[in-house]
Design a protein around this motif. Structure first.
Motif, mmCIF file in Angstrom:
data_model
loop_
_atom_site.group_PDB
_atom_site.id
_atom_site.type_symbol
_atom_site.label_atom_id
_atom_site.label_comp_id
_atom_site.label_asym_id
_atom_site.label_seq_id
_atom_site.Cartn_x
_atom_site.Cartn_y
_atom_site.Cartn_z
ATOM 1 N N ALA A 20 15.836 -12.108 -2.649
ATOM 2 C CA ALA A 20 14.912 -13.243 -2.804
ATOM 3 C C ALA A 20 13.563 -12.759 -3.322
ATOM 4 O O ALA A 20 12.924 -13.419 -4.157
ATOM 5 C CB ALA A 20 14.751 -13.965 -1.470
ATOM 6 N N LEU A 21 13.118 -11.610 -2.822
ATOM 7 C CA LEU A 21 11.833 -11.066 -3.262
ATOM 8 C C LEU A 21 11.897 -10.612 -4.718
ATOM 9 O O LEU A 21 10.951 -10.820 -5.487
ATOM 10 C CB LEU A 21 11.438 -9.898 -2.359
ATOM 11 N N LEU A 22 13.007 -10.004 -5.120
ATOM 12 C CA LEU A 22 13.160 -9.566 -6.502
ATOM 13 C C LEU A 22 13.105 -10.744 -7.469
ATOM 14 O O LEU A 22 12.567 -10.629 -8.576
ATOM 15 C CB LEU A 22 14.479 -8.812 -6.678
ATOM 16 N N SER B 63 -1.077 -9.821 -5.406
ATOM 17 C CA SER B 63 -0.725 -8.449 -5.028
ATOM 18 C C SER B 63 -0.653 -8.277 -3.515
ATOM 19 O O SER B 63 0.225 -7.570 -3.003
ATOM 20 C CB SER B 63 -1.740 -7.464 -5.627
ATOM 21 N N ARG B 64 -1.567 -8.909 -2.792
ATOM 22 C CA ARG B 64 -1.528 -8.763 -1.328
ATOM 23 C C ARG B 64 -0.292 -9.446 -0.756
ATOM 24 O O ARG B 64 0.351 -8.909 0.149
ATOM 25 C CB ARG B 64 -2.789 -9.360 -0.710
ATOM 26 N N VAL B 65 0.062 -10.609 -1.305
ATOM 27 C CA VAL B 65 1.276 -11.289 -0.853
ATOM 28 C C VAL B 65 2.483 -10.404 -1.129
ATOM 29 O O VAL B 65 3.381 -10.263 -0.276
ATOM 30 C CB VAL B 65 1.425 -12.653 -1.562
ATOM 31 N N ALA B 66 2.530 -9.779 -2.316
ATOM 32 C CA ALA B 66 3.650 -8.905 -2.671
ATOM 33 C C ALA B 66 3.753 -7.740 -1.697
ATOM 34 O O ALA B 66 4.853 -7.417 -1.204
ATOM 35 C CB ALA B 66 3.484 -8.394 -4.098
ATOM 36 N N ARG B 67 2.623 -7.104 -1.386
ATOM 37 C CA ARG B 67 2.658 -5.959 -0.460
ATOM 38 C C ARG B 67 3.137 -6.386 0.925
ATOM 39 O O ARG B 67 3.939 -5.686 1.568
ATOM 40 C CB ARG B 67 1.270 -5.327 -0.363
ATOM 41 N N ASP B 68 2.668 -7.526 1.389
ATOM 42 C CA ASP B 68 3.074 -7.986 2.721
ATOM 43 C C ASP B 68 4.563 -8.285 2.772
ATOM 44 O O ASP B 68 5.246 -7.940 3.754
ATOM 45 C CB ASP B 68 2.273 -9.238 3.102
ATOM 46 N N MET B 69 5.094 -8.923 1.716
ATOM 47 C CA MET B 69 6.518 -9.248 1.705
ATOM 48 C C MET B 69 7.366 -7.973 1.594
ATOM 49 O O MET B 69 8.410 -7.847 2.247
ATOM 50 C CB MET B 69 6.834 -10.192 0.537
ATOM 51 N N GLY C 189 10.670 -13.834 4.465
ATOM 52 C CA GLY C 189 10.396 -13.421 5.839
ATOM 53 C C GLY C 189 11.461 -13.868 6.821
ATOM 54 O O GLY C 189 11.791 -13.128 7.763
ATOM 55 N N ALA C 190 12.026 -15.058 6.616
ATOM 56 C CA ALA C 190 13.036 -15.558 7.562
ATOM 57 C C ALA C 190 14.279 -14.672 7.590
ATOM 58 O O ALA C 190 14.684 -14.212 8.664
ATOM 59 C CB ALA C 190 13.389 -16.999 7.232
ATOM 60 N N GLN D 278 10.603 -2.990 6.614
ATOM 61 C CA GLN D 278 10.729 -2.845 8.069
ATOM 62 C C GLN D 278 12.029 -3.444 8.575
ATOM 63 O O GLN D 278 12.668 -2.904 9.478
ATOM 64 C CB GLN D 278 9.530 -3.503 8.769
ATOM 65 N N SER D 279 12.435 -4.551 7.963
ATOM 66 C CA SER D 279 13.713 -5.154 8.342
ATOM 67 C C SER D 279 14.860 -4.218 8.004
ATOM 68 O O SER D 279 15.797 -4.043 8.807
ATOM 69 C CB SER D 279 13.888 -6.486 7.607
ATOM 70 N N GLY D 280 14.796 -3.589 6.809
ATOM 71 C CA GLY D 280 15.854 -2.664 6.418
ATOM 72 C C GLY D 280 15.920 -1.454 7.328
ATOM 73 O O GLY D 280 17.013 -1.005 7.714
ATOM 74 N N LYS D 281 14.778 -0.925 7.700
ATOM 75 C CA LYS D 281 14.747 0.236 8.593
ATOM 76 C C LYS D 281 15.331 -0.124 9.965
ATOM 77 O O LYS D 281 16.114 0.650 10.539
ATOM 78 C CB LYS D 281 13.313 0.750 8.733
ATOM 79 N N ALA D 282 14.937 -1.288 10.478
ATOM 80 C CA ALA D 282 15.450 -1.709 11.779
ATOM 81 C C ALA D 282 16.957 -1.941 11.726
ATOM 82 O O ALA D 282 17.692 -1.565 12.647
ATOM 83 C CB ALA D 282 14.719 -2.977 12.231
ATOM 84 N N SER D 283 17.423 -2.549 10.636
ATOM 85 C CA SER D 283 18.858 -2.787 10.506
ATOM 86 C C SER D 283 19.611 -1.480 10.362
ATOM 87 O O SER D 283 20.741 -1.341 10.870
ATOM 88 C CB SER D 283 19.137 -3.684 9.284
#
Length: 491
Positions: free
Chosen positions: A157-159, A171-177, A143-144, A183-188
């Motif tokens: 890091a997620l991979l 699974s919920r943690v995976a979906r949130d991350m 997230g940072a 969203q970060s990629g889209k914004a960038s």
């Protein structure tokens, strides 16, 4: 006249007795083996090797399906192992060793899934705490950088955590991350599109790939002048038929089109000159072979034997008769002495022998030499690809059998020419890809001072970028500068 069969004496074992004895021996052997393995497993459990001990009990329970005690012990060991792993995870988490905690948590989840173990309330509660701890750690780890717009760094890091996040408990943690990274990629992507300029085709290509990576649109620029369209091939490799030649050219074309030098709209087609030779040589030669063996040969020896002989002699002895008078009488007595003599005996000695037989020595050799060259950078000498390799095999063919010398019929099996050639073509294509990347880096990554477009051009190689390239790209991409080659891993 029918004569009834003799009845066995009480001391003669019957067939049933022999069978029962054999079954008893087998049962005792199995019991001994089982006891030995149980002892080994119990010793491992005392040393804290609970997973390993449980595995032994699992094997024993499969071998003895009617022994319910083995299953109970196994399940107890499994539960203790899971408790230990989760306890290790909690301890590491408290001590701030998040990576160690997640390693233990991953082992816990892997074994729980493998064993299909139902957890008690205490373990379920500890598991929920560990899931929450993992979420907090990933908020920092993933997230940072995602919050700073470093989506590629966050994605890597997620991979790295995918084996852990693949478990349904996370699974919920995976979906949130994944949502944070996307969203970060889209914004960038939106930010990077605003930095594109018309005179920076390589930078705009990088932005096009970056946005496409996050399923966002960015216009693809026209091909830069350094790039080429599909290659053409002139010349042939002697010894290849039309189909083999076509496969070679197609595989090398595929490798080129996956390289930094290729663009679908490239303004020119590089011409690769191709030459070489492929040949398979076979030979057959009659040979005489020998096989050592040992013959047991009889011979006559002598050995000494000793026998005891008793010889009679007569002697006088006194005796008392019924009237009490002493009288003498002649009696026969014996004297003992030994006699040594030699007798012939048959003995055996091992004599080394050789068995001679005839065979055909068959041999086969594949030879491949390929060379290709093309001008890719007019400022440099031509790009050259070369490979030379061979495979030599041999064996003996015969139908002779001589068991004493371990000689049995033989028919050698050789690698088919087509199979070997296909493997060499794959190796050549891999070498082609690597050399194209190296040639690109030598052409466009060695300048000490680079513009943004030149830095993006260097990154097309799809390999780790030099420090000077990372510095230029980091002014806009930040930590993602070192991850840019990921975007060029495929065309």
């Amino acid at each position: 006249m029918n004569i009834p069969p003799p009845r066995p004496s009480p001391d003669t074992p019957t067939r049933r007795d022999v069978t029962m004895a054999r079954l008893l021996i087998v049962s005792l052997l199995v019991l001994c083996a089982c006891s030995s393995l149980r002892g080994q497993a119990d010793s491992m459990a005392r040393k804290g090797l609970l997973v390993e001990a449980a595995a032994i009990y699992d094997d024993l329970s499969r071998q003895n399906p009617n022994d319910g005690e083995l299953v109970l012990v196994r399940d107890n060991l499994r539960l203790r192992a899971l408790t230990r792993l989760l306890s290790d995870a909690r301890r590491a988490r408290v001590e701030g060793r998040d990576e160690d905690a997640e390693d233990s948590l991953l082992r816990f989840l892997n074994h729980r899934a493998e064993w299909n173990t139902k957890l008690d309330g205490g373990l379920e509660s500890s598991l929920r705490e560990e899931v929450a701890g993992t979420r907090r750690h990933l908020q920092k780890l993933v997230g940072a950088p995602a919050g700073k717009g470093h989506a590629l760094t966050a994605e890597q890091a997620l991979l790295r955590k995918q084996p852990l996040l693949a478990h349904p408990e996370l699974s919920r943690v995976a979906r949130d991350m994944e949502w944070l990274v996307l969203q970060s990629g889209k914004a960038s992507c939106l930010r990077l599109r605003d930095t594109s300029t018309e005179d920076s085709p390589h930078w705009r290509e990088l932005v096009f790939r970056y946005c496409g990576h996050w399923r966002e649109y960015a216009p693809r620029p026209a091909s830069a002048p350094e790039l080429f369209g599909p290659p053409s091939w002139s010349g042939t490799v002697e010894g290849l038929d039309a189909a083999q030649q076509a496969r070679l050219e197609a595989r090398l074309t595929q490798a080129f089109e996956s390289s930094a030098w290729f663009s679908p709209g490239g303004p020119a087609r590089p011409e690769f000159k191709l030459g070489g030779r492929f040949v398979t040589e076979r030979d057959s030669q009659a040979v005489a072979l020998t096989a050592p063996w040992t013959e047991s040969v009889p011979y006559t020896d002598h050995e000494d034997r000793t026998e005891t002989i008793e010889e009679p002699y007569e002697a006088e002895e006194e005796y008392t008769d019924s009237d009490g008078k002493t009288k003498t009488r002649t009696v026969t007595k014996y004297t003992t002495h030994t006699h040594t003599y030699s007798v012939p005996v048959t003995r055996y000695r091992d004599v080394p022998r050789t068995f001679e037989y005839h065979a055909l020595r068959l041999s086969q050799a594949h030879h491949l030499a390929v060379a290709s060259a093309a001008t890719l950078d007019a400022r440099r000498s031509p790009f050259v690809l070369a490979m030379q390799d061979q495979l030599s095999e041999s064996g003996h063919e015969h139908d002779v059998t001589f068991e004493k010398g371990k000689v049995r019929p033989s028919q050698p099996s050789f690698t088919p020419a087509e199979t070997w050639l296909d493997a060499k073509v794959e190796a050549l294509a891999a070498s082609f890809s690597q050399q194209l990347a190296t040639y690109w880096q030598e052409s466009y990554c060695s300048t000490p001072s680079l513009t943004l477009d030149e830095a993006a051009r260097c990154a097309r190689a799809g390999a780790a970028v030099p420090a000077q390239v990372a510095r230029v790209l980091s002014d806009i991409l930040g930590a993602d500068a070192t991850q840019v080659p990921i975007l060029f891993a495929s065309p």
